[in-house]
Structures are given as structure tokens and as C-alpha cells.
Design a protein around this motif. Structure first.
Motif, short mmCIF file in Angstrom:
data_model
loop_
_atom_site.label_atom_id
_atom_site.label_comp_id
_atom_site.label_asym_id
_atom_site.label_seq_id
_atom_site.Cartn_x
_atom_site.Cartn_y
_atom_site.Cartn_z
N LEU A 1 -9.66 0.21 0.28
CA LEU A 1 -9.41 -0.59 1.47
C LEU A 1 -8.32 -1.62 1.22
CD1 LEU A 1 -10.09 -1.25 4.39
CD2 LEU A 1 -11.91 -2.76 3.55
N ALA A 2 -8.32 -2.23 0.04
CA ALA A 2 -7.27 -3.19 -0.29
C ALA A 2 -5.90 -2.52 -0.23
CB ALA A 2 -7.51 -3.77 -1.68
N LYS A 3 -5.81 -1.30 -0.74
CA LYS A 3 -4.54 -0.54 -0.69
C LYS A 3 -4.15 -0.24 0.75
CE LYS A 3 -2.51 1.60 -3.56
NZ LYS A 3 -1.26 1.35 -4.32
N THR A 4 -5.10 0.19 1.57
CA THR A 4 -4.81 0.53 2.97
C THR A 4 -4.29 -0.67 3.73
OG1 THR A 4 -6.48 2.28 2.99
CG2 THR A 4 -5.84 1.34 5.12
N VAL A 5 -4.99 -1.81 3.59
CA VAL A 5 -4.60 -3.01 4.33
C VAL A 5 -3.26 -3.53 3.83
CG1 VAL A 5 -5.24 -5.40 4.82
CG2 VAL A 5 -6.98 -3.61 4.89
N ALA A 6 -3.06 -3.53 2.51
CA ALA A 6 -1.79 -4.00 1.96
C ALA A 6 -0.64 -3.12 2.42
CB ALA A 6 -1.86 -4.04 0.44
N THR A 7 -0.87 -1.82 2.48
CA THR A 7 0.17 -0.90 2.94
C THR A 7 0.52 -1.16 4.40
OG1 THR A 7 -0.52 0.79 1.36
CG2 THR A 7 0.77 1.53 3.25
N LEU A 8 -0.50 -1.34 5.24
CA LEU A 8 -0.26 -1.62 6.65
C LEU A 8 0.48 -2.95 6.81
CD1 LEU A 8 -0.62 -0.95 9.64
CD2 LEU A 8 -2.88 -2.01 9.53
N ASP A 9 0.09 -3.96 6.04
CA ASP A 9 0.77 -5.24 6.13
C ASP A 9 2.22 -5.12 5.67
OD1 ASP A 9 0.23 -8.00 6.91
OD2 ASP A 9 0.68 -8.54 4.84
N HIS A 10 2.43 -4.34 4.62
CA HIS A 10 3.80 -4.11 4.10
C HIS A 10 4.66 -3.39 5.15
CE1 HIS A 10 7.02 -2.82 1.42
NE2 HIS A 10 6.79 -1.56 1.79
N LEU A 11 4.13 -2.33 5.72
CA LEU A 11 4.92 -1.53 6.66
C LEU A 11 5.13 -2.23 8.00
CD1 LEU A 11 3.43 2.01 5.94
CD2 LEU A 11 5.63 1.09 5.18
#
Length: 282
Positions: free
Chosen positions: A96-106
Motif C-alpha cells: 500500500l505504501a508503494k501504491t500511494v507513493a506511486t499515485l502521489d508521484h504521478l
């Protein structure tokens, strides 16, 4: 005061991306979607309204929130991306940390997490979350996720989450992604928020928001937190002048307005009326 919209997204009706684009065009500040991974057919947990039955079948049909918000990010430039509410303890925290960080990045730093403790304890149980420990589980998940978001070599060791030094990228552009807790504004919840989150989202049945916000600020100061908690109001009925005065006294940063889970033309007509009403009120 900002204005957001919440769609109880499902596998019918308007697509979240279409709503996000239309909401951004009309000046709304944030789009919110909910989360339920599944609904056990046999359920002992009462709905927050106190009923044994669910209000409608949308609970069975909710879309994945992060996939939904990713589609919203792809067709917008400005609008904030959030949940009302998601259930972090029903996911693996590292993933989940990866998913949220990726969405925030993109999305160039547009994500806020609106999280709940989880009223449906049967649903939590299927994810291995003990009902009486759900607040502790959420605390550990958030601490572990923040470590992954902010530390070069992140590690965490708790009762429910444990991992050794690890690399994890991308890092969210915001640093730690803000977490707003959606729950009833009692003393226990306000104390928890002041120690572990960044703000409070009201429930649809919340009253006397200013008094509850005052309690949160007292707990915030007691916890030694800097700044002020972010307070967001979920609007569940046509508000009165007294409601608006209460929310202003609470220092609310955003009002969250519901839109119907319906076809695109119906939702856009509703959005136009809401936008016009808010514009005239402003």
C-alpha cells in the motif's frame, strides 16, 4: 473554505475519471472515493447507522479506490485525490505504501488519505485484523508506511508489521502523505488523531462540530503537535445557516459534498446545480 465531492463509486453509473474531470472544470478542490474489499454475506457488525441491513447494495460493488484515483489523476491537473474512507489495514502495508507513493508521484503530490478504523469487523476479520486491535493495527501500518515514504533505508518492527532495512521508491513529493481520519468525534478518537494522524473527517451524522474540533485541538496541543489539525466536514444534508456557522467555528478546511451514484448526465446536472449554489453562497 474548500469544496470537495465524494462519489460512492461502484461498477455502474459515472466513471470516477469522468467525474473528476468535470469537477475540476467546475472548480471543486478534491474528489473522494470509498473502499470495501468485500462484504461478508454473514455479518454480525452493525452499520454505523445502527441497522442490521446495509442501506443499499453499493457497499457490495465499490471500485478499488487507488485504481479509481489513478484514472482520475490521468485526466486532471489540479484536483486533489482522496478517499472517504479507505481501510489501510485491509492491505499489505508495504504494498500500500508503494501504491500511494506511486499515485502521489504521478499526480505531482495531490494525494490525501482519508482513512477509517473499519466499522465492518467481519470484513476486517477476513483480513486477519482483530476487531479489538484495529486502532493499533492502523497505527502500526501508518508508522511503517511513513518510514517507507521518508527514510532512505526504512525499517519497522511492531506487533503487526515488521521488516528490516529496505529501499522503497518512489518517495511521495509531499514527504509524508497527509492522513485524515474519518470517524465519530469522541474523546478516544480525538486523542488517537492527535497522536497518529493529520486531521479529522466528520461522519455523516456528526453534530456540534465546533465543540469536537475544540477537543481535537486540545489533544493536539497536549501531544505537542505543531500547526493545526486539518478538519473536513462530510455534508449529508442541505445545510442551514447554523450548520455553516458551526463549521466555520470549527475551522473546517473543506466541505465534502456527495454526488449520486448515477449515470453521467444525472451526475453532471447535479454537479452544475451544486456548483451554482456554492458560487452564489460564496
Amino acid at each position: 473554505m474548500r469544496n470537495g465531492i465524494v462519489l460512492f463509486s461502484s461498477d455502474r453509473g459515472i466513471a470516477p475519471a469522468d467525474l473528476a474531470r468535470a469537477a475540476e472544470e467546475r472548480g471543486f478542490d478534491t474528489i473522494y472515493v470509498p473502499e470495501h474489499t468485500h462484504i461478508p454475506v454473514r455479518r454480525d457488525a452493525l452499520h454505523p447507522t445502527g441497522g442490521e441491513q446495509l442501506p443499499d447494495d453499493r457497499y457490495l460493488r465499490t471500485l478499488d479506490p487507488w485504481t479509481s484515483l489513478a484514472t482520475c489523476a490521468a485526466v486532471t491537473q489540479r484536483i486533489g485525490l482522496s478517499t472517504a474512507v479507505c481501510l489501510p489495514v485491509e492491505s499489505d502495508p508495504i504494498t500500500l505504501a508503494k501504491t500511494v507513493a506511486t499515485l502521489d508521484h504521478l499526480s505531482a503530490g495531490r494525494v490525501t488519505i482519508g482513512a477509517g478504523f473499519g466499522w465492518n469487523t467481519d470484513e476486517l476479520g477476513d483480513h486477519g485484523v482483530p476487531a479489538d486491535r484495529r486502532r493499533t493495527v492502523l497505527k502500526e501500518y501508518l508508522e511503517a508506511m511513513r518510514a517507507l515514504w521518508t527514510e532512505e533505508e526504512a525499517a519497522y518492527h511492531g506487533e503487526f508489521v515488521s521488516f528490516g532495512p529496505s529501499w522503497a521508491y518512489p518517495k511521495p513529493p509531499q514527504g509524508r502523505v497527509p492522513v485524515i481520519i474519518g470517524a465519530g468525534g469522541g474523546p478516544k478518537t480525538m486523542r488517537w488523531i492527535a497522536r497518529h494522524a493529520d486531521g479529522w473527517m466528520t461522519t455523516p451524522i456528526e453534530t456540534d462540530v465546533a465543540a469536537r474540533a475544540k477537543l481535537l485541538r486540545e489533544e493536539w496541543a497536549e501531544a505537542g503537535r505543531e500547526g493545526q489539525p486539518d478538519i473536513r466536514v462530510l455534508v449529508a444534508k442541505k445545510p442551514t445557516a447554523e450548520d455553516h456557522a458551526d463549521w466555520a467555528a470549527a475551522g473546517a478546511s473543506e466541505l465534502i459534498w456527495g454526488v449520486p451514484d448515477a449515470d453521467e448526465s444525472t451526475v453532471l446536472a447535479h454537479l452544475d446545480r451544486l456548483s451554482a449554489r456554492l458560487g452564489s453562497a460564496g
